[in-house]
Enzyme design. Structure first.
Site, PDB file in Angstrom:
ATOM      1  N   LYS A 127      10.305 -18.404  53.887  1.00 48.04           N
ATOM      2  CA  LYS A 127       9.361 -17.277  53.829  1.00 48.04           C
ATOM      3  C   LYS A 127       9.977 -15.975  53.323  1.00 48.04           C
ATOM      4  O   LYS A 127       9.289 -14.976  53.155  1.00 48.04           O
ATOM      5  CB  LYS A 127       8.762 -17.059  55.216  1.00 48.04           C
ATOM      6  CG  LYS A 127       7.890 -18.226  55.669  1.00 48.04           C
ATOM      7  CD  LYS A 127       7.301 -17.947  57.031  1.00 48.04           C
ATOM      8  CE  LYS A 127       6.431 -19.093  57.498  1.00 48.04           C
ATOM      9  NZ  LYS A 127       6.050 -18.953  58.913  1.00 48.04           N
ATOM     10  N   TYR A 128      11.299 -15.976  53.109  1.00 48.08           N
ATOM     11  CA  TYR A 128      11.956 -14.740  52.694  1.00 48.08           C
ATOM     12  C   TYR A 128      11.606 -14.319  51.266  1.00 48.08           C
ATOM     13  O   TYR A 128      11.960 -13.219  50.840  1.00 48.08           O
ATOM     14  CB  TYR A 128      13.479 -14.859  52.849  1.00 48.08           C
ATOM     15  CG  TYR A 128      13.963 -14.639  54.274  1.00 48.08           C
ATOM     16  CD1 TYR A 128      13.630 -15.544  55.280  1.00 48.08           C
ATOM     17  CD2 TYR A 128      14.735 -13.539  54.614  1.00 48.08           C
ATOM     18  CE1 TYR A 128      14.066 -15.346  56.578  1.00 48.08           C
ATOM     19  CE2 TYR A 128      15.173 -13.336  55.918  1.00 48.08           C
ATOM     20  CZ  TYR A 128      14.841 -14.243  56.888  1.00 48.08           C
ATOM     21  OH  TYR A 128      15.265 -14.044  58.179  1.00 48.08           O
ATOM     22  N   VAL A 214      17.963  -9.970  51.146  1.00 46.22           N
ATOM     23  CA  VAL A 214      16.726  -9.688  50.415  1.00 46.22           C
ATOM     24  C   VAL A 214      15.765  -8.790  51.212  1.00 46.22           C
ATOM     25  O   VAL A 214      14.925  -8.093  50.626  1.00 46.22           O
ATOM     26  CB  VAL A 214      16.035 -11.000  49.984  1.00 46.22           C
ATOM     27  CG1 VAL A 214      15.391 -11.721  51.165  1.00 46.22           C
ATOM     28  CG2 VAL A 214      15.024 -10.742  48.893  1.00 46.22           C
ATOM     29  N   HIS A 235      29.020  -1.398  59.078  1.00 48.51           N
ATOM     30  CA  HIS A 235      27.785  -1.779  59.792  1.00 48.51           C
ATOM     31  C   HIS A 235      27.295  -0.570  60.591  1.00 48.51           C
ATOM     32  O   HIS A 235      28.076   0.054  61.319  1.00 48.51           O
ATOM     33  CB  HIS A 235      28.082  -2.951  60.719  1.00 48.51           C
ATOM     34  CG  HIS A 235      26.845  -3.621  61.234  1.00 48.51           C
ATOM     35  ND1 HIS A 235      25.959  -2.998  62.076  1.00 48.51           N
ATOM     36  CD2 HIS A 235      26.344  -4.860  61.008  1.00 48.51           C
ATOM     37  CE1 HIS A 235      24.963  -3.822  62.364  1.00 48.51           C
ATOM     38  NE2 HIS A 235      25.172  -4.959  61.713  1.00 48.51           N
ATOM     39  N   TYR A 238      28.144  -0.032  64.396  1.00 49.46           N
ATOM     40  CA  TYR A 238      29.510   0.029  64.957  1.00 49.46           C
ATOM     41  C   TYR A 238      30.388   1.038  64.235  1.00 49.46           C
ATOM     42  O   TYR A 238      31.606   0.957  64.294  1.00 49.46           O
ATOM     43  CB  TYR A 238      30.167  -1.363  64.861  1.00 49.46           C
ATOM     44  CG  TYR A 238      29.336  -2.435  65.516  1.00 49.46           C
ATOM     45  CD1 TYR A 238      29.433  -2.684  66.889  1.00 49.46           C
ATOM     46  CD2 TYR A 238      28.430  -3.179  64.770  1.00 49.46           C
ATOM     47  CE1 TYR A 238      28.644  -3.649  67.496  1.00 49.46           C
ATOM     48  CE2 TYR A 238      27.635  -4.149  65.364  1.00 49.46           C
ATOM     49  CZ  TYR A 238      27.741  -4.376  66.724  1.00 49.46           C
ATOM     50  OH  TYR A 238      26.972  -5.329  67.315  1.00 49.46           O
ATOM     51  N   GLU A 306      29.188 -13.463  58.095  1.00 45.20           N
ATOM     52  CA  GLU A 306      29.636 -12.088  58.377  1.00 45.20           C
ATOM     53  C   GLU A 306      30.973 -12.100  59.143  1.00 45.20           C
ATOM     54  O   GLU A 306      31.835 -11.253  58.928  1.00 45.20           O
ATOM     55  CB  GLU A 306      28.564 -11.345  59.176  1.00 45.20           C
ATOM     56  CG  GLU A 306      28.790  -9.856  59.279  1.00 45.20           C
ATOM     57  CD  GLU A 306      27.567  -9.126  59.824  1.00 45.20           C
ATOM     58  OE1 GLU A 306      26.782  -8.612  59.015  1.00 45.20           O
ATOM     59  OE2 GLU A 306      27.401  -9.082  61.060  1.00 45.20           O
TER      60      GLU A 306
HETATM   61  C1  UD2 Z   1      22.385 -10.103  59.769  1.00 39.70           C
HETATM   62  C2  UD2 Z   1      23.078  -9.528  58.561  1.00 39.70           C
HETATM   63  C3  UD2 Z   1      23.154 -10.587  57.467  1.00 39.70           C
HETATM   64  C4  UD2 Z   1      23.837 -11.855  57.938  1.00 39.70           C
HETATM   65  C5  UD2 Z   1      23.183 -12.343  59.222  1.00 39.70           C
HETATM   66  C6  UD2 Z   1      24.049 -13.460  59.814  1.00 39.70           C
HETATM   67  C7  UD2 Z   1      22.506  -7.168  58.640  1.00 39.70           C
HETATM   68  C8  UD2 Z   1      21.576  -6.125  58.154  1.00 39.70           C
HETATM   69  N1  UD2 Z   1      22.314  -8.383  58.113  1.00 39.70           N
HETATM   70  O1  UD2 Z   1      21.050 -10.176  59.292  1.00 39.70           O
HETATM   71  O2  UD2 Z   1      23.826 -10.095  56.331  1.00 39.70           O
HETATM   72  O3  UD2 Z   1      25.203 -11.622  58.147  1.00 39.70           O
HETATM   73  O4  UD2 Z   1      23.027 -11.310  60.199  1.00 39.70           O
HETATM   74  O5  UD2 Z   1      23.727 -13.727  61.103  1.00 39.70           O
HETATM   75  O6  UD2 Z   1      23.395  -6.911  59.407  1.00 39.70           O
HETATM   76  N2  UD2 Z   1      17.774 -15.774  54.313  1.00 39.70           N
HETATM   77  C9  UD2 Z   1      16.785 -16.506  53.650  1.00 39.70           C
HETATM   78  N3  UD2 Z   1      16.053 -17.406  54.372  1.00 39.70           N
HETATM   79  C10 UD2 Z   1      16.252 -17.620  55.708  1.00 39.70           C
HETATM   80  C11 UD2 Z   1      17.238 -16.867  56.355  1.00 39.70           C
HETATM   81  C12 UD2 Z   1      17.981 -15.940  55.637  1.00 39.70           C
HETATM   82  O7  UD2 Z   1      16.573 -16.355  52.461  1.00 39.70           O
HETATM   83  O8  UD2 Z   1      15.538 -18.444  56.293  1.00 39.70           O
HETATM   84  C13 UD2 Z   1      18.619 -14.839  53.523  1.00 39.70           C
HETATM   85  C14 UD2 Z   1      17.891 -13.563  53.129  1.00 39.70           C
HETATM   86  O9  UD2 Z   1      18.426 -13.087  51.922  1.00 39.70           O
HETATM   87  C15 UD2 Z   1      18.226 -12.639  54.265  1.00 39.70           C
HETATM   88  C16 UD2 Z   1      19.684 -13.018  54.550  1.00 39.70           C
HETATM   89  O10 UD2 Z   1      19.736 -14.430  54.306  1.00 39.70           O
HETATM   90  O11 UD2 Z   1      18.066 -11.301  53.905  1.00 39.70           O
HETATM   91  C17 UD2 Z   1      20.175 -12.688  55.944  1.00 39.70           C
HETATM   92  O12 UD2 Z   1      19.368 -13.298  56.911  1.00 39.70           O
HETATM   93  P1  UD2 Z   1      18.547 -12.442  57.999  1.00 39.70           P
HETATM   94  O13 UD2 Z   1      17.987 -11.254  57.312  1.00 39.70           O
HETATM   95  O14 UD2 Z   1      17.625 -13.321  58.718  1.00 39.70           O
HETATM   96  O15 UD2 Z   1      19.708 -12.058  58.956  1.00 39.70           O
HETATM   97  P2  UD2 Z   1      19.809 -10.776  59.947  1.00 39.70           P
HETATM   98  O16 UD2 Z   1      18.661  -9.862  59.784  1.00 39.70           O
HETATM   99  O17 UD2 Z   1      20.156 -11.227  61.305  1.00 39.70           O
END
Ligand code: UD2
Length: 359
Positions: A127-128, A214, A235, A238, A306
């Site tokens: 869904k991204y 994204v 980040h 932190y 990360e």
């Molecule tokens: C945090 C980090 C991210 C990553 C993640 C790991 C921030 C702002 N972001 O984001 O960089 O390290 O933690 O745990 O600190 N994606 C897809 N489909 C999916 C899942 C992810 O396309 O089903 C891609 C997409 O580009 C997304 C990225 O992976 O922006 C990171 O995933 P997230 O946004 O769900 O992760 P988030 O918000 O926990």
């Protein structure tokens, strides 16, 4: 007098031949000497074409040069005035970039003359894809707008990639990847896709690479001041008044992302980071291999890629550290030291948008 005998002619010829011999030997030595210095290759260098073929352009030198054209007008730099509310240099002497620590006119002119090609790798799986439109539209307004940029979109759903009008010199390239059952797989796979794609094509198509989430929107200029061999973003959660022992590094020694409790500089986000293509290659390949090792040993790092990124950057210091201006979050109030929000992570319903629940 005036008479030259045959013997004289013979002696002159021998001297001439000896001179030619000496010239040949020294020239030969010089060719191999220059070859050794400028291009350590076994291929014979006979003309410019061969030099070009066997001694490709030294990119690190080209992109290391901070040249400026004569006649550029910008404010005189000061040794006394600058940001005093934040630190703008790391303890390994790399710039820590905040609004007010660079001159936009000057820095854009310096990097424009290098004419770099910049690649952005972004994953939009499941869904991204819904986040792509805003990401790309805002990128076209604010992301390295004076440079050549290609967005490499990795997706399992090509039809959902929106058609966006791009400025000249800018492209979108769509690359298919499989769907995933776990979001953790997607975030970890970024290191793999980056490694494979650099090997297959990016080396020929880009000089710099950025990796981005994204679900991000550009709000202000993200310019050439962000470019370096290896640039990482602090980040937002932190970046001040947090003791290193509280950083969410991977703390289990069994994981390849392990960082001991008394080590660490900063906590970097994996949502925005970049650098020269070959430096990025070393990084993504290393992190990919380390996460594969973890998988073999039945362990997944606390914050997936990360965590691996943070370990790599602890032992291979970034050459520029970008302030949280380069990735803020719509979840948090903007702090007084953040004068400009350049990119912000948008608020999303995690359980609705991700393929599985839980961290
Ligand atoms: C945090 C980090 C991210 C990553 C993640 C790991 C921030 C702002 N972001 O984001 O960089 O390290 O933690 O745990 O600190 N994606 C897809 N489909 C999916 C899942 C992810 O396309 O089903 C891609 C997409 O580009 C997304 C990225 O992976 O922006 C990171 O995933 P997230 O946004 O769900 O992760 P988030 O918000 O926990």
């Amino acid at each position: 007098m005036g008479y030259i005998s045959r013997n004289h002619i013979l002696i002159i010829l021998i001297i001439l031949l000896a001179l030619l011999g000496v010239m040949y030997i020294s020239l030969k030595d010089n060719i191999s000497y220059f070859r050794y210095v400028f291009c350590p290759t076994d291929a014979p260098l006979t003309n410019d074409e061969l030099i070009k073929q066997h001694c490709p352009e030294d990119k690190s030198r080209r992109f290391g040069d901070l040249k400026m054209q004569p006649g550029l007008h910008y404010a005189q730099p000061s040794t006394q005035r600058g940001r005093t509310d934040v630190n703008s240099v790391t303890n390994w002497n790399a710039p820590l970039v905040w609004e007010g620590t660079f001159d936009r006119v000057l820095i854009d002119a310096i990097y424009k003359q290098q004419d770099p090609r910049v690649a952005v790798i972004v994953l939009a799986v499941g869904k991204y894809t819904r986040f792509l439109k805003k990401f790309l539209e805002s990128g076209e307004k604010f992301f390295l707008v004076n440079l050549k940029v290609t967005y490499y979109i990795f997706t399992d759903n090509e039809q959902d990639v929106p058609k966006i009008e791009l400025a000249e010199g800018r492209r979108i390239s769509i690359l298919p990847v499989p769907s995933a059952k776990r979001w953790q797989e997607v975030v970890l796979s970024r290191m793999k896709w980056a490694t494979v794609t650099i090997e297959q094509k990016l080396r020929d198509e880009a000089d710099y690479l950025f990796m981005m989430d994204v679900d991000s929107v550009f709000h202000n200029t993200f310019g050439s001041e962000s470019l370096s061999k290896l640039s990482a973003v602090l980040h937002r959660g932190y970046y001040k008044n947090v003791p290193r022992k509280q950083f969410p590094y991977e703390r289990r020694p069994e994981s390849k992302a392990y960082i001991p409790i008394d080590e660490g500089d900063y906590y970097y986000t994996a949502a925005v980071w970049g650098g020269y293509i070959e430096d990025m290659y070393k990084l993504v390949k290393h992190c990919y291999e380390q996460s594969e090792e973890d998988a073999k040993n039945g362990i997944e790092a606390a914050w997936q890629e990360e965590s691996h990124l943070n370990r790599y950057l602890l032992y291979n210091k970034p050459t520029k550290v970008l302030s949280p201006e380069y990735l803020w979050s719509d979840y948090d109030a903007v702090q007084p030291d953040i004068k400009v929000v350049r990119v912000s992570q948008i608020v999303k319903n995690y359980s609705e948008v991700r393929p599985n629940k839980g961290h």
